[in-house]
Design an enzyme around this catalytic site. Structure first.
Site, short mmCIF file in Angstrom:
data_model
loop_
_atom_site.label_atom_id
_atom_site.label_comp_id
_atom_site.label_asym_id
_atom_site.label_seq_id
_atom_site.Cartn_x
_atom_site.Cartn_y
_atom_site.Cartn_z
N ASP A 129 -5.69 2.12 -3.10
CA ASP A 129 -7.02 1.88 -2.62
C ASP A 129 -7.35 3.21 -1.70
O ASP A 129 -8.27 3.13 -1.12
CB ASP A 129 -6.87 0.68 -1.69
CG ASP A 129 -6.08 0.96 -0.79
OD1 ASP A 129 -5.05 1.83 -0.56
OD2 ASP A 129 -5.94 -0.19 0.46
N SER B 3 0.86 -1.19 -0.16
CA SER B 3 -0.05 -0.18 -0.23
C SER B 3 0.83 1.26 0.07
O SER B 3 1.53 1.62 -0.92
CB SER B 3 -0.91 0.13 1.21
OG SER B 3 -1.71 1.08 0.99
N ASP C 216 -1.09 1.20 -3.81
CA ASP C 216 -1.82 0.25 -4.45
C ASP C 216 -3.27 0.73 -4.81
O ASP C 216 -4.27 -0.12 -5.22
CB ASP C 216 -2.20 -0.98 -3.58
CG ASP C 216 -2.87 -0.54 -2.07
OD1 ASP C 216 -2.87 0.61 -1.99
OD2 ASP C 216 -3.48 -1.34 -1.74
#
Length: 444
Positions: free
Chosen positions: A243, A100, A241
Site C-alpha cells: 500500500d 504492512s 502489503d
C-alpha cells in the site's frame, strides 16, 4: 481508540499478542457486526506473505463461518487489491491479514466495509465490545446454515485489469521493482510487464520470513544499488502489503512520498484534473512540498499522521489526492486506500506523458533538511506534555523562527515519542532535536 483496534486494525506479535484464539473470536464478532444488513453474508479474506498468515487465516475463517458467513478466500494479494475487490463484488466486508511494513514476527487483521473503506471508530468499538463480552448476541448456526469457504481464483487478474485501466501503455521504460518479498511479489512484475515496461524484479522471492527484511520501501538501499547497476530509468519499492511506494531516480536518489505527491499534483493541475485544486498531507510532509505547491497555486489541507486521517480529510474537503511522506498515497478517484502499485503507474504515466526523467520531475520540489529522532518511553502522552519538555520545545521554536519547525508526536504503533525538526542547517537541526530528546529522557 479501543484496547484492541489501533490506527490500522488489530496488530501484535503473531501467536503471542495476536493469537489464533483472538483471530477466531475477532472473525466471529466482525462477521456478526458487518453482516447485519445481509441475510447470508460473504466476507473476502486476503493476506501478505508472512508465515503466520496461514495460521491466522485459518482461525479467522473458522470464526467467520461459525456465525454463518461465507468466506471468499483470495490468498496473497496487496491490501489495496482486497479493498478493490470488497467494493466491486457483492460482499459484506473484506479482511486483510498483514502488518504492512513491520517485521515478520508481527501481523495484523484489518477490516474493510462493503464500500472498500476502513471501518469507522464506532464500528470498531462495536466489534470490540462484542469480542470482550462474555455473552454473544448470535445463535450458533448448524447444518446447512454454517458458512462455507469459496476460492476466488481470478482475484489477481481482476485487480490487475483495474490497475491497467487507470493508465495507457508505458513502453520504453526500464524499471527495477522491489516488492519487499511481500504481497506484490507476483502481481507487481507481471503488471508492469503487461504494460510494456522492461522490469528487473528484486526481493520478489518470499519464503514466509523474509518480508520487509532489508528491502522494500523502508530499506531502499538495495534498490538504489540495483538502479545504478542496471542503468534503469528508475526504481520502485513497495512495502509488505504494497500500500506504499517509494521511488529511486536514475541517479540512485530516493524520491519519497512528498516528491511523488508534488509530481502527480502538478501533473494533474496542468491537465485541469486536480480535484478541488488541493492536496491532503500530514504534518510530517516537508516544508519544501508546501513551498512548491503554494507557488503553483495548489491548496494544502494538513492532518495528523496516519492514512485514516488523510482519508477523512479527503472525504471532508472533496479533494481526491493525498498521502504521507512514507509513500502511502491515496488516489481517491481510483481506490479507497493507499495503493503502491496504483501510485507507481500514475508516476510512470507522468514520466511517459512529459518525456522527463524522474530526477527532472522531482526537481520541482526542493527538500528542506529534516531530522527525526525517537525516544523510547513508557507513557507517551505524559512524556510529551511534561513541563520541561514543553519548555524546551518552545525554546527550539524561537531558535528556528519562520525558517523551520519542530514537531513532537507519539508513534501510533510503538512506545516511542518522535521529535522531528526541519529547517535550513542540518547540523543545527540534529543538535536541536537531540536537545529535546535529552529533556524527554531526563524526565521519564
Amino acid at each position: 481508540m479501543g484496547k484492541l483496534f489501533g490506527t490500522d486494525g488489530v496488530r501484535g506479535v503473531a501467536n503471542k499478542g495476536l493469537t489464533p484464539n483472538l483471530a477466531f473470536h475477532l472473525g466471529q464478532a466482525g462477521a456478526y457486526v458487518l453482516s447485519k444488513e445481509h441475510p447470508h453474508p460473504r466476507i473476502i479474506i486476503g493476506k501478505d506473505t508472512r508465515i503466520s498468515g496461514d495460521m491466522l487465516e485459518a482461525a479467522l475463517i473458522a470464526g467467520i463461518c461459525s456465525v454463518g458467513a461465507d468466506v471468499l478466500r483470495v490468498g496473497v494479494l496487496p491490501t489495496p487489491g482486497i479493498a478493490f475487490l470488497t467494493r466491486t463484488l457483492d460482499v459484506s466486508a473484506g479482511v486483510v491479514i498483514s502488518a504492512s511494513h513491520n517485521p515478520v514476527q508481527d501481523n495484523g487483521i484489518k477490516f474493510f466495509s462493503s464500500t472498500g473503506y476502513k471501518l469507522p471508530d464506532a464500528i470498531e468499538d462495536e466489534i470490540e465490545g462484542i469480542l470482550l463480552s462474555e455473552e454473544k448476541p448470535w445463535e450458533a448456526p448448524i447444518g446447512g446454515e454454517v458458512g462455507r469457504v469459496i476460492e476466488i481464483h481470478d482475484a489477481e487478474r481482476r485487480y490487475m485489469n483495474f490497475l491497467k485501466n487507470t493508465v495507457g501503455r508505458l513502453d520504453g521504460l526500464k524499471v527495477v521493482l522491489d516488492t519487499a518479498n511481500g504481497a506484490a511479489s507476483h502481481v507487481g512484475p507481471k503488471l508492469l510487464k503487461e504494460l510494456g515496461i522492461e522490469v528487473i524484479p528484486i526481493c520478489n522471492q518470499p519464503d514466509g520470513v523474509n518480508i520487509n527484511a532489508a528491502c522494500g520501501s523502508t530499506h531502499p538501499e538495495t534498490l538504489q544499488k540495483a538502479v545504478l547497476e542496471h542503468k534503469a530509468d528508475l526504481g520502485l519499492a513497495n512495502d509488505g502489503d504494497a500500500d506504499r511506494l517509494i521511488a529511486v531516480d536514475e541517479n540512485g536518489r530516493v524520491v519519497d512520498g512528498d516528491f511523488i505527491m508534488v509530481i502527480c499534483a502538478l501533473a494533474l493541475k496542468a491537465k485541469g484534473k486536480l480535484a478541488k485544486n488541493a492536496l491532503v498531507v500530514t504534518v510530517m510532509s516537508n516544508l519544501g512540498l508546501h513551498i512548491a505547491l503554494k507557488n503553483a497555486g495548489i491548496q494544502i489541507f494538513e492532518t495528523q499522521v496516519g492514512d485514516r486521517y488523510v482519508m477523512e480529510e479527503l472525504l471532508r474537503t472533496g479533494a481526491k489526492l493525498g498521502g504521507e511522506q512514507s509513500g502511502h498515497i491515496i488516489f481517491l478517484e481510483h481506490n479507497t486506500t493507499g495503493d503502491g502499485l496504483l501510485t507507481a503507474l500514475q508516476l510512470l504515466s507522468v514520466m511517459k506523458e512529459q518525456g522527463k526523467s524522474l530526477s527532472a520531475l522531482a526537481a520541482q520540489m526542493q527538500r528542506l533538511p529534516q531530522v527525526l529522532i525517537n525516544a523510547r518511553v513508557q507513557n507517551k502522552e505524559k512524556s510529551m506534555n511534561h513541563p520541561e519538555v514543553l519548555k524546551k520545545v518552545e525554546e527550539v521554536k524561537k531558535i528556528l523562527g519562520d525558517s523551520g519547525r519542530i514537531l513532537v508526536r507519539p508513534s501510533g504503533t510503538e512506545p516511542l515519542v518522535r521529535v522531528m525538526v526541519e529547517g535550513q542547517d542540518q547540523n543545527q537541526l540534529k543538535v536541536l532535536a537531540q536537545s529535546v530528546i535529552d529533556v524527554i529522557n531526563q524526565n521519564l
